[in-house]
Scaffold this motif. Structure first.
Motif, PDB file in Angstrom:
ATOM      1  N   THR A  35       0.956  -1.189   0.021  1.00 56.52           N
ATOM      2  CA  THR A  35      -0.007   0.127  -0.095  1.00 56.52           C
ATOM      3  C   THR A  35       0.800   1.296   0.070  1.00 56.52           C
ATOM      4  O   THR A  35       1.973   1.147   0.326  1.00 56.52           O
ATOM      5  CB  THR A  35      -0.824   0.178   1.192  1.00 56.52           C
ATOM      6  OG1 THR A  35      -0.011   0.128   2.412  1.00 56.52           O
ATOM      7  CG2 THR A  35      -1.777  -0.978   1.389  1.00 56.52           C
ATOM      8  N   PRO A  36       0.439   2.546  -0.523  1.00 52.98           N
ATOM      9  CA  PRO A  36       1.253   3.589  -0.270  1.00 52.98           C
ATOM     10  C   PRO A  36       1.841   3.914   1.170  1.00 52.98           C
ATOM     11  O   PRO A  36       2.922   4.159   1.120  1.00 52.98           O
ATOM     12  CB  PRO A  36       0.066   4.841  -0.776  1.00 52.98           C
ATOM     13  CG  PRO A  36      -0.772   3.885  -1.771  1.00 52.98           C
ATOM     14  CD  PRO A  36      -0.918   2.520  -0.901  1.00 52.98           C
ATOM     15  N   THR A  37       0.968   3.586   1.968  1.00 54.34           N
ATOM     16  CA  THR A  37       1.323   3.911   3.337  1.00 54.34           C
ATOM     17  C   THR A  37       2.637   2.890   3.846  1.00 54.34           C
ATOM     18  O   THR A  37       3.632   3.369   4.571  1.00 54.34           O
ATOM     19  CB  THR A  37       0.155   3.720   4.387  1.00 54.34           C
ATOM     20  OG1 THR A  37      -0.761   4.765   4.007  1.00 54.34           O
ATOM     21  CG2 THR A  37       0.692   3.709   5.675  1.00 54.34           C
ATOM     22  N   THR A  38       2.514   1.665   3.560  1.00 55.74           N
ATOM     23  CA  THR A  38       3.589   0.919   3.539  1.00 55.74           C
ATOM     24  C   THR A  38       4.934   1.221   2.879  1.00 55.74           C
ATOM     25  O   THR A  38       5.976   1.343   3.562  1.00 55.74           O
ATOM     26  CB  THR A  38       3.179  -0.700   3.285  1.00 55.74           C
ATOM     27  OG1 THR A  38       2.076  -1.125   3.786  1.00 55.74           O
ATOM     28  CG2 THR A  38       4.309  -1.749   3.168  1.00 55.74           C
ATOM     29  N   ARG A  39       4.700   1.557   1.717  1.00 62.41           N
ATOM     30  CA  ARG A  39       5.945   2.148   0.897  1.00 62.41           C
ATOM     31  C   ARG A  39       6.683   3.402   1.687  1.00 62.41           C
ATOM     32  O   ARG A  39       7.662   3.506   1.568  1.00 62.41           O
ATOM     33  CB  ARG A  39       5.558   2.540  -0.419  1.00 62.41           C
ATOM     34  CG  ARG A  39       5.237   1.302  -1.290  1.00 62.41           C
ATOM     35  CD  ARG A  39       5.377   1.688  -2.696  1.00 62.41           C
ATOM     36  NE  ARG A  39       4.345   2.674  -3.492  1.00 62.41           N
ATOM     37  CZ  ARG A  39       3.259   2.425  -3.663  1.00 62.41           C
ATOM     38  NH1 ARG A  39       2.582   1.241  -3.452  1.00 62.41           N
ATOM     39  NH2 ARG A  39       2.139   3.324  -4.121  1.00 62.41           N
ATOM     40  N   LEU A  40       5.940   4.222   2.248  1.00 67.34           N
ATOM     41  CA  LEU A  40       6.236   5.459   2.674  1.00 67.34           C
ATOM     42  C   LEU A  40       6.872   4.971   3.948  1.00 67.34           C
ATOM     43  O   LEU A  40       7.897   5.712   4.316  1.00 67.34           O
ATOM     44  CB  LEU A  40       5.063   6.674   2.943  1.00 67.34           C
ATOM     45  CG  LEU A  40       4.604   7.162   1.781  1.00 67.34           C
ATOM     46  CD1 LEU A  40       3.361   8.074   2.114  1.00 67.34           C
ATOM     47  CD2 LEU A  40       5.495   8.008   1.195  1.00 67.34           C
ATOM     48  N   ASN A  41       6.244   4.097   4.982  1.00 65.85           N
ATOM     49  CA  ASN A  41       7.146   3.666   6.012  1.00 65.85           C
ATOM     50  C   ASN A  41       8.386   2.894   5.836  1.00 65.85           C
ATOM     51  O   ASN A  41       9.010   3.162   6.494  1.00 65.85           O
ATOM     52  CB  ASN A  41       5.993   2.994   6.815  1.00 65.85           C
ATOM     53  CG  ASN A  41       4.880   3.617   7.536  1.00 65.85           C
ATOM     54  OD1 ASN A  41       5.172   4.727   8.111  1.00 65.85           O
ATOM     55  ND2 ASN A  41       3.612   2.958   7.522  1.00 65.85           N
ATOM     56  N   ASN A  42       8.425   2.295   4.930  1.00 71.52           N
ATOM     57  CA  ASN A  42       9.619   1.546   4.488  1.00 71.52           C
ATOM     58  C   ASN A  42      10.447   2.707   4.076  1.00 71.52           C
ATOM     59  O   ASN A  42      11.643   2.479   4.373  1.00 71.52           O
ATOM     60  CB  ASN A  42       9.327   0.773   3.195  1.00 71.52           C
ATOM     61  CG  ASN A  42       8.732  -0.648   3.586  1.00 71.52           C
ATOM     62  OD1 ASN A  42       8.626  -0.913   4.811  1.00 71.52           O
ATOM     63  ND2 ASN A  42       7.964  -1.323   2.624  1.00 71.52           N
ATOM     64  N   GLN A  43      10.377   3.503   3.354  1.00 70.01           N
ATOM     65  CA  GLN A  43      11.229   4.880   2.876  1.00 70.01           C
ATOM     66  C   GLN A  43      11.438   5.487   4.255  1.00 70.01           C
ATOM     67  O   GLN A  43      12.721   5.897   4.226  1.00 70.01           O
ATOM     68  CB  GLN A  43      10.493   5.901   1.993  1.00 70.01           C
ATOM     69  CG  GLN A  43      10.558   5.218   0.642  1.00 70.01           C
ATOM     70  CD  GLN A  43      10.030   6.093  -0.522  1.00 70.01           C
ATOM     71  OE1 GLN A  43       8.933   7.064  -0.146  1.00 70.01           O
ATOM     72  NE2 GLN A  43      10.259   6.177  -1.708  1.00 70.01           N
ATOM     73  N   LYS A  44      10.561   5.736   5.132  1.00 71.49           N
ATOM     74  CA  LYS A  44      10.992   6.607   6.148  1.00 71.49           C
ATOM     75  C   LYS A  44      12.116   5.524   7.167  1.00 71.49           C
ATOM     76  O   LYS A  44      13.192   6.087   7.721  1.00 71.49           O
ATOM     77  CB  LYS A  44       9.781   6.682   7.245  1.00 71.49           C
ATOM     78  CG  LYS A  44      10.022   7.372   8.654  1.00 71.49           C
ATOM     79  CD  LYS A  44       8.655   7.409   9.254  1.00 71.49           C
ATOM     80  CE  LYS A  44       8.910   8.261  10.758  1.00 71.49           C
ATOM     81  NZ  LYS A  44       7.596   8.333  11.216  1.00 71.49           N
TER      82      LYS A  44
END
Length: 448
Positions: A35-44
């Motif tokens: 999900t977009p949220t998962t991708r952003l959390n991974n980048q974080k």
């Protein structure tokens, strides 16, 4: 077998193959399973790990806008508790300060310096280096959008104007030697002991080209234009200081190679960037202007009355062509005057009914007029000013507080006069008066 039955069996076979490929495609991009949220959390998480991974933190030479400003070196040491230690060469204060940062989620991941530190000096609108940047500051930012990593560097883009900024791993020497950047600044400005005139010379291995070199310490920016007829090339660039030289942006492109790192040579005051196959770019001193003009003829006897003025309370103060020696001499006048008095202007009136006059005006005291004669050095394309009288008195001595300044205008080797291509806020033409003997250069408006 009937045709319609053949179509039926073929359709069934295709459907079976399609379903099999969908359920057994081991090469499918797993990104689409996130999900977009998962991708952003991974980048974080990725950015957080990167920021904490360097033993001595990170270094960034921040060119906020390399069309008007130079680069400012910042050092960062991030900690797990959300604090960051920071130092910069923005000014003489290169001490380390602690503040807070956060890795934030928005449309992308960013690192934001949430409490005030050295990086914020570049983003304050009321802190600006020249009048043209009033209410804009140094055009900097304190939030950087994360765009990944490459060759051990962290790649960001600035939130304010979408410029790329790279963090490279810092060393212990970067922290220990940061103050040396400001020592190098003095070499870029130029010593009073060296010639005033400078140039940029490029060599592509077979052909050299020469450019003027006009550096503004206030903005850390260079204007550099070709002095050759028919060769309309410029190398305007922002300058960042290093302990051993300078780094420039945009790069100086010579022979298809982009040169950014210039090494200082204290023996002759030059800065040289070296490429391959004989490609070089060198900033060096020269004893005379690269181009001699006939602009001096405006001041010769027989011409109309002209008025040239430098004013301490107006935009002529900001002219990048004013030399350090000139500014120092203005300061010496003020230091020698009694409290409550200061110099307001240095003006030159040519070919008045009383001849040519250097007019000094002041805050807190009456003006002083130096009557001079003007002679031509046609071969050198210069004028030579010679003393006649102070305030009409041929026996009066030079006022002591003006003696050091005035001697430069009385240079026996003459003065170069040049009409500049730039303006100083107003539409009036700008002229620079330069001593032929030393690094004294004063920029004026021509006011009639």
């Amino acid at each position: 077998m009937k045709i319609k039955n053949l179509y039926k069996y073929l359709s069934a076979a295709i459907l079976i193959l399609h379903l099999y490929s969908c359920t057994n495609n081991t090469d499918a991009d797993p990104l689409f399973d996130e999900t977009p949220t998962t991708r952003l959390n991974n980048q974080k998480s990725e950015l957080n790990t990167a920021l904490l991974s360097s033993e001595f933190g990170w270094k960034a030479v921040y060119f906020t806008d390399n069309t008007v400003l130079g680069g400012y070196t910042h050092l960062f040491k991030f900690a797990e508790d959300g604090t960051v230690e920071m130092a910069s060469d923005f000014d003489a204060d290169t001490k380390v300060y602690k503040s807070e940062y956060a890795i934030q989620l928005g449309s992308t991941v960013s690192v934001t310096f949430t409490t005030k530190n050295r990086i914020h000096l570049l983003s304050e609108s009321n802190n600006y280096p020249i009048p043209a940047l009033e209410a804009k500051g140094y055009l900097g930012d304190f939030q950087f959008l994360y765009y990944g990593q490459e060759n051990g560097e962290i790649i960001f883009r600035t939130n304010r104007n979408n410029r790329e900024l790279r963090f490279v791993k810092a060393t212990a020497a970067d922290w220990a030697d940061l103050s040396k950047n400001l020592e190098m600044e003095k070499n870029v400005i130029g010593s009073d002991d060296r010639p005033l005139f400078r140039m940029l010379e490029t060599n592509d291995g077979t052909t050299t080209h020469k450019f003027d070199f006009l550096f503004s310490a206030a903005t850390r920016f260079v204007e550099s234009n070709s002095v050759e007829t028919g060769y309309a090339v410029s190398h305007d660039m922002g300058v960042g200081y290093t302990p051993t030289g300078i780094v420039v942006s945009p790069a100086v492109e010579v022979g298809g190679q982009k040169l950014t790192d210039f090494v200082y040579n204290d023996a002759d005051g030059s800065f040289t960037a070296t490429g391959t196959n004989g490609v070089t770019a060198t900033i060096k001193y020269t004893d005379s202007p690269l181009v001699l003009t006939d602009d001096y003829k405006l001041m010769l006897p027989g011409q109309p009355l002209y008025w040239f003025g430098y004013f301490t309370n107006d935009y002529t103060v900001e002219a990048p062509t004013n030399s350090k020696l000139f500014n120092d001499e203005i300061s010496k006048i003020n230091a020698a005057l009694p409290e409550g008095q200061s110099i307001l202007s240095v003006e030159l009136y040519t070919n008045t009914s009383a001849g040519t006059i250097i007019y000094y005006s002041f805050e807190g005291r009456d003006p002083i007029q130096h009557y001079v004669t003007v002679e031509e050095d046609a071969a050198g394309k210069k004028i030579i000013l010679k003393h006649r009288a102070w305030d009409g008195d041929t026996t009066a001595p030079t006022p002591s507080f003006l003696a050091s300044f005035d001697k430069h205008l009385m240079d026996a080797n003459g003065l170069y006069i040049k009409k500049e291509s730039f303006k100083l806020f107003y539409s009036e033409p700008v002229y620079t008066i330069t001593s032929a003997s030393n690094p004294f250069r004063m920029t004026t408006w021509k006011l009639n």
